[in-house]
Write a protein that holds these residues in place. Structure first.
Motif, mmCIF file in Angstrom:
data_model
loop_
_atom_site.group_PDB
_atom_site.id
_atom_site.type_symbol
_atom_site.label_atom_id
_atom_site.label_comp_id
_atom_site.label_asym_id
_atom_site.label_seq_id
_atom_site.Cartn_x
_atom_site.Cartn_y
_atom_site.Cartn_z
ATOM 1 N N ARG A 56 0.869 -1.075 0.189
ATOM 2 C CA ARG A 56 0.051 0.051 -0.084
ATOM 3 C C ARG A 56 0.791 1.378 -0.050
ATOM 4 O O ARG A 56 0.308 2.359 -0.347
ATOM 5 N N TYR A 57 2.146 1.242 0.214
ATOM 6 C CA TYR A 57 2.862 2.185 0.141
ATOM 7 C C TYR A 57 3.449 2.875 -1.063
ATOM 8 O O TYR A 57 3.827 3.838 -1.279
ATOM 9 N N GLY A 58 3.182 2.094 -1.954
ATOM 10 C CA GLY A 58 3.656 2.162 -3.445
ATOM 11 C C GLY A 58 5.244 2.228 -3.762
ATOM 12 O O GLY A 58 6.039 3.000 -3.534
ATOM 13 N N PHE A 59 5.533 0.798 -3.722
ATOM 14 C CA PHE A 59 6.945 0.546 -3.949
ATOM 15 C C PHE A 59 7.623 1.411 -5.009
ATOM 16 O O PHE A 59 8.817 1.820 -4.931
ATOM 17 N N ASP A 60 6.970 1.315 -6.308
ATOM 18 C CA ASP A 60 7.521 1.911 -7.463
ATOM 19 C C ASP A 60 7.767 3.525 -7.166
ATOM 20 O O ASP A 60 8.693 4.293 -7.427
ATOM 21 N N GLY A 61 6.854 4.506 -6.389
ATOM 22 C CA GLY A 61 6.948 5.668 -5.870
ATOM 23 C C GLY A 61 8.274 5.787 -5.070
ATOM 24 O O GLY A 61 8.764 6.780 -5.054
ATOM 25 N N ILE A 62 8.308 4.930 -4.089
ATOM 26 C CA ILE A 62 9.265 5.067 -3.207
ATOM 27 C C ILE A 62 10.785 4.651 -3.896
ATOM 28 O O ILE A 62 11.820 5.251 -3.457
ATOM 29 N N ALA A 63 10.869 3.921 -4.809
ATOM 30 C CA ALA A 63 11.791 3.464 -5.652
ATOM 31 C C ALA A 63 12.541 4.900 -6.236
ATOM 32 O O ALA A 63 13.576 5.171 -6.652
ATOM 33 N N GLU A 64 11.461 5.616 -7.010
ATOM 34 C CA GLU A 64 11.723 6.741 -7.392
ATOM 35 C C GLU A 64 12.144 7.821 -6.624
ATOM 36 O O GLU A 64 13.111 8.628 -7.092
ATOM 37 N N VAL A 65 11.710 7.845 -5.411
ATOM 38 C CA VAL A 65 12.379 8.828 -4.466
ATOM 39 C C VAL A 65 13.832 8.562 -4.168
ATOM 40 O O VAL A 65 14.585 9.437 -4.330
ATOM 41 N N VAL A 66 14.096 7.246 -4.133
ATOM 42 C CA VAL A 66 15.518 7.036 -3.666
ATOM 43 C C VAL A 66 16.361 7.175 -5.070
ATOM 44 O O VAL A 66 17.450 7.828 -4.962
ATOM 45 N N ARG A 67 15.754 6.795 -6.221
ATOM 46 C CA ARG A 67 16.673 7.181 -7.402
ATOM 47 C C ARG A 67 16.861 8.744 -7.587
ATOM 48 O O ARG A 67 18.042 9.204 -7.770
ATOM 49 N N ASP A 68 15.926 9.402 -7.264
ATOM 50 C CA ASP A 68 15.970 11.044 -7.531
ATOM 51 C C ASP A 68 16.856 11.505 -6.446
ATOM 52 O O ASP A 68 17.486 12.688 -6.767
ATOM 53 N N SER A 69 16.828 11.005 -5.159
ATOM 54 C CA SER A 69 17.483 11.563 -4.088
ATOM 55 C C SER A 69 19.104 11.337 -4.115
ATOM 56 O O SER A 69 19.796 12.295 -3.472
#
Length: 450
Positions: free
Chosen positions: A118-131
């Motif tokens: 429910r947290y949205g794995f794809d969105g979180i991985a994108e945050v990691v990538r961009d950070s």
């Protein structure tokens, strides 16, 4: 943190691309390489980027939701309820908040232990990538909606079926493992015994071996965990983990408080790693991990901050001080865990736990250029006869001035470069307020507010 554990006074690093090329003296390297751009940091301390081996990204948004409560009540009445009401946008906002805090306090690599669907794995991985940070993201796997006993049901918003966990992890592994120029990896993150049947644990172990995934899991965090395993399976925690295939050099077990000497020897024999989380364990009164005994047994022990409701910070520098002091107080021996050993836990031991010791964890030629730089021009860091002691006993994450990951500056002059701190804070505050409201949780102080 090289093999000789050298402290280089007036030192210099030559970085090209994402790698450290040379380590030497400040007067020598610039003269040998006169065409390189030079960044000077007078009265600063440069260390390998810190490694946090136990992080809950989604819990940054619920920081302070369950202070002064025991673990079972903490989970069932507050944490699971809030997490069970989270949206994917909340998961992304919480990840941004958590990662921003980690980068600003010198953490360049982390292991996320339990990402729910429910947290949205794809969105979180994108945050990691961009950070710009380096991350290992573990996806939740479960097949029973409870914690240990059936009398402790899980919030329905946190329940996932077997396929969502297993299939979801493998799908995310195919999509994200090796992403962001190799900075992202994907592991299995099974829930604790009671929420996962032995057959599913064995399937996780089989798939992890087949596909080359690591595994991280909470184990023996509270006395009830140990009692449950004895009652349900006739096994001690490490015995149970070995029975179902959850030991080995690809496994990071978290907390590991209620274990015996024989279990420590099993961990050492199998090369299994332990993540020590002193702030979380003491705040929740769960107990104290026997770190000195684990180290004597030959177990690799790293550090972790855990999450927003149990720590309540993602600052490995603070965690180092508590780790160093806690075990002195418990054992009555001021020499039992010196500052140098704790710094090793927060850097090279963390890298080893993640299988990355050949890439990060020390400042050596050929390794990734992951650095944390501390400004020692502070009252509380003056004088500094032993920089390691100063770092562990006097510093905090706010003393970090600059951070590099993969040869790229992500923090400069105490300013985060990869996202807007003001925007992160504004978004997190708004989303946290709405989330607490949806969940019906009031975490205000018992003192009257006028």
């Amino acid at each position: 943190m090289d093999p000789d554990r050298r402290i280089i006074a007036d030192g210099a690093l030559l970085v090209r691309g994402d790698r450290i090329v040379e380590v030497g003296k400040a007067h020598a390297l610039p003269a040998r390489f006169p065409h390189e751009v030079v960044h000077r940091f007078p009265d600063h301390l440069i260390i390998p980027g810190l490694v946090d081996t136990h992080v809950h990204l989604a819990q940054a948004l619920i920081r302070g939701c369950a202070d002064d409560r025991a673990l079972v009540e903490w989970l069932s009445d507050r944490v699971w309820v809030l997490q069970g009401h989270m949206t994917e946008d909340d998961g992304r906002a919480s990840a941004r908040l958590c990662i921003a805090e980690m980068l600003r306090s010198g953490t360049t690599t982390f292991l996320e232990s339990m990402l729910a669907h429910r947290y949205g794995f794809d969105g979180i991985a994108e945050v990691v990538r961009d950070s710009g940070i380096r991350a290992t993201l573990a996806k939740i796997v479960m097949d029973t909606p409870r914690y240990a006993d059936a009398s402790l049901p899980m919030h329905p918003g946190m329940v996932e079926d077997r396929e969502t966990g297993l299939g979801g992890t493998l799908a995310m592994h195919r999509r994200w493992h090796g992403g962001a120029d190799g900075r992202i990896r994907v592991w299995f993150g099974p829930r604790t015994p009671g929420a996962v049947t032995p057959d599913l644990y064995r399937e996780i172990a089989r798939l992890a071996a087949k596909h080359g995934l690591g595994i991280t899991m909470h184990l023996a965090e509270v006395r009830e965990d140990r009692e449950f395993l004895r009652r349900a399976y006739g096994r001690l925690p490490v015995e149970f983990a070995e029975d179902v295939g959850l030991l080995g050099p690809h496994v990071v077990l978290v907390h590991m408080i209620w274990i015996s000497d024989a279990e420590m020897r099993t961990l050492a024999r199998t090369g299994t790693h332990v993540s020590h989380n002193p702030s979380s364990n003491t705040k929740l009164a769960s107990g104290i991990c026997p770190v000195p005994a684990l180290l004597r047994a030959g177990v690799n022990v790293a550090l972790g901050c855990d999450g927003g409701p149990s720590n309540n910070a993602y600052d490995v520098v603070r965690e180092m001080k508590l780790a160093a002091c806690l075990h002195k107080g418990v054992t009555g021996d001021p020499r039992v865990l010196p500052a140098e050993a704790v710094l090793e836990m927060a850097t090279l031991s963390g890298a080893r736990a993640l299988g990355l010791e050949a890439e990060i964890g020390s400042l050596e030629p050929g390794k990734k250029a992951d650095l944390a730089i501390f400004d020692l021009r502070r009252l509380h860091l003056t004088p500094s006869p032993n920089p390691v002691g100063t770092l562990v006993y006097a510093a905090c994450g706010a003393d970090v001035s600059d951070v590099m990951v993969d040869g790229r500056w992500v923090v400069r002059d105490s300013r985060l470069l990869t996202m807007s701190e003001e925007e992160v804070i504004r978004d997190a505050r708004a989303r946290a307020g709405a989330l607490f409201g949806r969940a019906g949780i009031d975490a205000a102080s018992p003192w009257p507010v006028h």
